[in-house]
Design an enzyme around this catalytic site. Structure first.
Site, PDB file in Angstrom:
ATOM      1  N   LYS A  62      24.624 -48.147 -35.967  1.00  0.00           N
ATOM      2  CA  LYS A  62      25.429 -46.954 -36.275  1.00  0.00           C
ATOM      3  C   LYS A  62      26.907 -47.354 -36.396  1.00  0.00           C
ATOM      4  CE  LYS A  62      27.155 -42.478 -34.887  1.00  0.00           C
ATOM      5  NZ  LYS A  62      27.475 -41.506 -33.845  1.00  0.00           N
TER       6      LYS A  62
ATOM      7  N   GLY B 232      31.134 -39.749 -26.002  1.00  0.00           N
ATOM      8  CA  GLY B 232      30.438 -40.444 -27.087  1.00  0.00           C
ATOM      9  C   GLY B 232      31.427 -41.073 -28.055  1.00  0.00           C
TER      10      GLY B 232
ATOM     11  N   ASP C 271      39.191 -36.862 -35.647  1.00  0.00           N
ATOM     12  CA  ASP C 271      38.629 -35.526 -35.833  1.00  0.00           C
ATOM     13  C   ASP C 271      37.475 -35.680 -36.797  1.00  0.00           C
ATOM     14  OD1 ASP C 271      38.972 -32.689 -35.006  1.00  0.00           O
ATOM     15  OD2 ASP C 271      38.794 -32.426 -37.163  1.00  0.00           O
ATOM     16  N   SER C 272      36.328 -35.182 -36.380  1.00  0.00           N
ATOM     17  CA  SER C 272      35.136 -35.494 -37.153  1.00  0.00           C
ATOM     18  C   SER C 272      34.174 -34.326 -37.137  1.00  0.00           C
ATOM     19  CB  SER C 272      34.478 -36.743 -36.573  1.00  0.00           C
ATOM     20  OG  SER C 272      34.396 -36.656 -35.170  1.00  0.00           O
TER      21      SER C 272
HETATM   22  P1  IMP Z   1      36.062 -32.867 -32.680  1.00  0.00           P
HETATM   23  O1  IMP Z   1      36.420 -33.959 -33.656  1.00  0.00           O
HETATM   24  O2  IMP Z   1      36.459 -33.194 -31.283  1.00  0.00           O
HETATM   25  O3  IMP Z   1      36.491 -31.523 -33.163  1.00  0.00           O
HETATM   26  O4  IMP Z   1      34.469 -32.820 -32.555  1.00  0.00           O
HETATM   27  C1  IMP Z   1      33.653 -33.231 -33.578  1.00  0.00           C
HETATM   28  C2  IMP Z   1      32.211 -32.842 -33.307  1.00  0.00           C
HETATM   29  O5  IMP Z   1      31.471 -33.274 -34.450  1.00  0.00           O
HETATM   30  C3  IMP Z   1      31.596 -33.550 -32.118  1.00  0.00           C
HETATM   31  O6  IMP Z   1      31.626 -32.769 -30.944  1.00  0.00           O
HETATM   32  C4  IMP Z   1      30.165 -33.777 -32.561  1.00  0.00           C
HETATM   33  O7  IMP Z   1      29.391 -32.652 -32.293  1.00  0.00           O
HETATM   34  C5  IMP Z   1      30.289 -33.901 -34.065  1.00  0.00           C
HETATM   35  N1  IMP Z   1      30.346 -35.324 -34.417  1.00  0.00           N
HETATM   36  C6  IMP Z   1      31.424 -36.052 -34.804  1.00  0.00           C
HETATM   37  N2  IMP Z   1      31.088 -37.337 -34.992  1.00  0.00           N
HETATM   38  C7  IMP Z   1      29.780 -37.418 -34.705  1.00  0.00           C
HETATM   39  C8  IMP Z   1      28.865 -38.504 -34.680  1.00  0.00           C
HETATM   40  O8  IMP Z   1      29.173 -39.667 -34.932  1.00  0.00           O
HETATM   41  N3  IMP Z   1      27.612 -38.173 -34.348  1.00  0.00           N
HETATM   42  C9  IMP Z   1      27.207 -36.918 -34.039  1.00  0.00           C
HETATM   43  N4  IMP Z   1      28.014 -35.886 -34.019  1.00  0.00           N
HETATM   44  C10 IMP Z   1      29.302 -36.134 -34.354  1.00  0.00           C
END
Ligand code: IMP
Length: 201
Positions: free
Chosen positions: A181, A19, A75-76
């Site tokens: 989005k 995604g 990272d989000s």
């Molecule tokens: P990481 O940055 O790989 O630790 O994962 C961040 C997690 O935050 C993702 O697996 C999603 O579950 C969630 N996340 C981050 N950005 C989004 C977004 O744009 N939409 C929905 N969930 C998000």
């Protein structure tokens, strides 16, 4: 060292999340050749830092040092006001080993019910880091505010998109046209900052 991203160059997107990779492709607007860390079989590092910025830098550095190429990492996560900012940097981990975000969204709903919390305010954060192999790392952060809704709505997007409605809209990120989005998300805000810092034109 030239700290600019030159159009046409190859960039490694340090992610294994399909995604996120799709959104990174869209936000770079076809101006770069993007290959993902997953496609290069680069290992995923443990996210040991305590902030989005720290983990984005860690992921970009890790991928740049292993690939020898310029790497971009995101990272989000989702922060819920009534849960003191949880799941926050643990957003991915709340999905468990199966990365089940239906489960993670239910966990949020159950905790809000348990606390009798009526405040549905939440925000997404994206920290974007670009690291040069054996060189510097530049990092920016973007945020989008909104509110949560249950049950989840829409099957576009990924992660927590079906429970998040950005301010000024009625649709969840999961229902929304992906182009909309991509114009207002936390990742879009961070990308605009990155563009101002690293991209000419
Ligand atoms: P990481 O940055 O790989 O630790 O994962 C961040 C997690 O935050 C993702 O697996 C999603 O579950 C969630 N996340 C981050 N950005 C989004 C977004 O744009 N939409 C929905 N969930 C998000």
């Amino acid at each position: 060292m030239n700290l600019k991203l030159i159009k046409g160059m190859r960039l490694v997107a340090a992610t294994h999340n399909a995604g996120k990779a799709r959104e990174i492709h869209a936000l770079l607007d076809g101006h770069y050749e993007v290959v993902t860390a997953g496609e290069l079989n680069l290992p995923e590092p443990a996210e040991t830092e305590t902030t989005f910025v720290g983990n984005a830098m860690l992921k970009a550095r890790h991928a740049a040092d292993r690939s020898g190429e310029v790497c971009l990492a995101d990272d989000s996560g989702l922060s819920v006001a009534a849960l003191d900012g949880a799941p926050g940097i643990f957003s991915a981990r709340w999905g468990g080993p199966e990365k089940d975000f239906g489960l993670a969204m239910r966990k949020i709903e159950e905790r809000l019910e348990y606390l009798d919390a009526t405040d549905r305010a939440a925000f997404f954060t994206s920290a974007l880091a670009v690291a040069w192999p054996d060189g510097p790392c530049v990092v920016v952060e973007g945020r989008v505010d909104g509110r949560l809704t249950f049950p989840p709505r829409g099957d576009r997007g990924f992660g927590y998109d079906p429970v998040f409605i950005p301010d000024g809209h009625d649709q969840t990120f999961g229902e929304m046209d992906p182009a909309l989005k991509d114009s207002l998300s936390h990742r879009a805000v961070a990308f605009r900052k990155l563009k101002a810092a690293l991209i000419d034109g």
